[in-house]
Write an enzyme that holds these catalytic residues in place. Structure first.
Site, PDB file in Angstrom:
ATOM      1  N   ASN A  33       0.728  -0.777  -0.086  1.00  0.00           N
ATOM      2  CA  ASN A  33      -0.265  -0.534  -0.334  1.00  0.00           C
ATOM      3  C   ASN A  33       0.922   0.986   0.027  1.00  0.00           C
ATOM      4  OD1 ASN A  33       1.174   0.353   2.231  1.00  0.00           O
ATOM      5  ND2 ASN A  33      -0.813   0.529   3.918  1.00  0.00           N
ATOM      6  N   TYR A 146       3.864  -1.974  17.757  1.00  0.00           N
ATOM      7  CA  TYR A 146       4.840  -3.437  16.940  1.00  0.00           C
ATOM      8  C   TYR A 146       5.408  -4.277  17.272  1.00  0.00           C
ATOM      9  CZ  TYR A 146       8.938  -3.968  13.898  1.00  0.00           C
ATOM     10  OH  TYR A 146       9.271  -4.813  13.075  1.00  0.00           O
ATOM     11  N   LYS A 150       3.157  -7.526  16.011  1.00  0.00           N
ATOM     12  CA  LYS A 150       3.404  -8.702  15.774  1.00  0.00           C
ATOM     13  C   LYS A 150       3.956 -10.210  16.278  1.00  0.00           C
ATOM     14  CE  LYS A 150       5.909  -7.761  12.269  1.00  0.00           C
ATOM     15  NZ  LYS A 150       6.096  -8.090  10.950  1.00  0.00           N
ATOM     16  N   TYR A 160      -3.450 -21.469  13.372  1.00  0.00           N
ATOM     17  CA  TYR A 160      -3.811 -21.337  12.026  1.00  0.00           C
ATOM     18  C   TYR A 160      -3.035 -22.952  11.967  1.00  0.00           C
ATOM     19  CZ  TYR A 160      -6.569 -17.893   9.713  1.00  0.00           C
ATOM     20  OH  TYR A 160      -7.975 -17.186   9.451  1.00  0.00           O
TER      21      TYR A 160
END
Ligand code: UDP
Length: 309
Positions: A33, A146, A150, A160
């Site tokens: 982006n 940050y 993370k 997942y």
């Protein structure tokens, strides 16, 4: 030949990672982006038939029509100056951006690769830091946008993976330097080099006794490539374990550039880690990883880049 979708492709590491994948014969769809990416990092790929660029913010979702073997997520604001200016974007890309990448990997049955950071260890109380160390992180401090983005990204990736929804890789990236860092990136190495080349004061924060372990970009990318194409699903530190103080780094850059700049001391930003050094035993043993560039060789290449040579 694998089909790879790589987010954060216009950034410092993203563009080098794309180069390495293309050099190995793969096809790369690069997404960015451009919040901190630079078009010039991809200029040399404009005629590369195996590379496609898509300007897109992965916080808004992520779709792709063709087949994919790997979804590599490097999208993040990685410099303390950038993430302090954009804390919400930083948090959201670790959360929503990561989720969208993971869902795409799940749909395509692709490997998902998450670029994490040594910042997950916060201001570490253990040194060097092995992957088994859980860290010492301030959850609401100035660096938390940050660190926690993370850490959340890692947790989501692990969830997942554990649920069998995606085959995952997690790289914990330590301090890296090299060509294509931005002049105004705000990090120590580009700041010191640009200041030294311009004859401006070199700004050491605090007394400069805090340590970092700097890895040249080519070595870092070697480690990321080895991890991507491995079957290692647990987090792996990638970096160079050679540790030094920030004052030593400033002096080394002053000497290597032959600069007459003076070294000045400025206030230390909040929660600045006092020490940082990767334990790369796992990368060595499980990936056969070994950094090869000396600090001097890496600095010479980086100084050439910033001098416009
Ligand atoms: N630093 C410094 N002068 C600068 C920029 C950074 O002394 O102009 C220090 C910073 O406070 C930190 C270290 O250098 O202790 C590394 O900072 P950087 O922003 O490169 O990355 P970090 O490891 O903190 O994410």
């Amino acid at each position: 030949m694998a089909d790879v979708l790589l987010t954060g492709v216009a950034g410092f590491l993203g563009s080098h990672f794309a180069d390495a994948l293309l050099a190995d014969g793969h096809r790369v769809v690069g997404v960015d982006n451009m919040i901190t990416g630079a078009a010039r990092n991809l200029g040399h790929l404009s005629t590369e038939p195996r590379f496609t660029f898509v300007a897109h913010d992965i916080n808004n979702g992520l779709e792709f029509a063709g087949p994919l073997d790997y979804v590599v997520n490097l999208a993040s604001l990685a410099s303390p100056v950038d993430y302090s200016e954009h804390p919400l974007e930083t948090l959201m890309v670790g959360a929503f951006g990561s989720r969208h990448c993971l869902e795409l990997a799940r749909e395509k049955k692709a490997v998902y690769f998450f670029s994490s950071t040594s910042e997950v260890y916060g201001d570490p109380l253990v040194s060097p830091q092995p992957e088994s160390y859980w860290g010492n992180v301030n959850p609401t401090g100035v660096r938390s946008c940050y660190d926690e983005s993370k850490r959340f990204g890692e947790a989501l990736t692990a969830a997942y993976g554990r649920a069998g929804l995606a085959d995952v890789r997690i790289a914990r990236i330590f301090n890296t330097f090299g060509p294509r860092m931005r002049t105004n990136d705000g990090r120590a190495v580009p700041n010191f080099i640009v200041q030294a080349l311009n004859g401006e004061p070199m700004t050491v924060y605090g007394d400069g006794s805090q340590t970092r372990s700097f890895c040249y970009v080519d070595d870092l990318i070697d480690g990321l490539m080895l991890l991507l194409f491995s079957d290692v699903t647990t987090p792996i530190n990638i970096g160079n374990p050679k540790e030094m103080t920030i004052l030593e780094m400033a002096r080394l850059i002053k000497k290597t550039t032959g600069s007459t700049s003076e070294i000045v001391f400025r206030p230390l930003p909040g929660d600045d880690p006092k020490q940082r050094r990767p334990d790369i035993t796992q990368a060595r043993q499980r990936l056969g990883y070994e950094p090869k560039w000396t600090l001097h060789e890496g600095l010479v290449k980086t100084i050439e880049f910033f001098s416009g040579k």
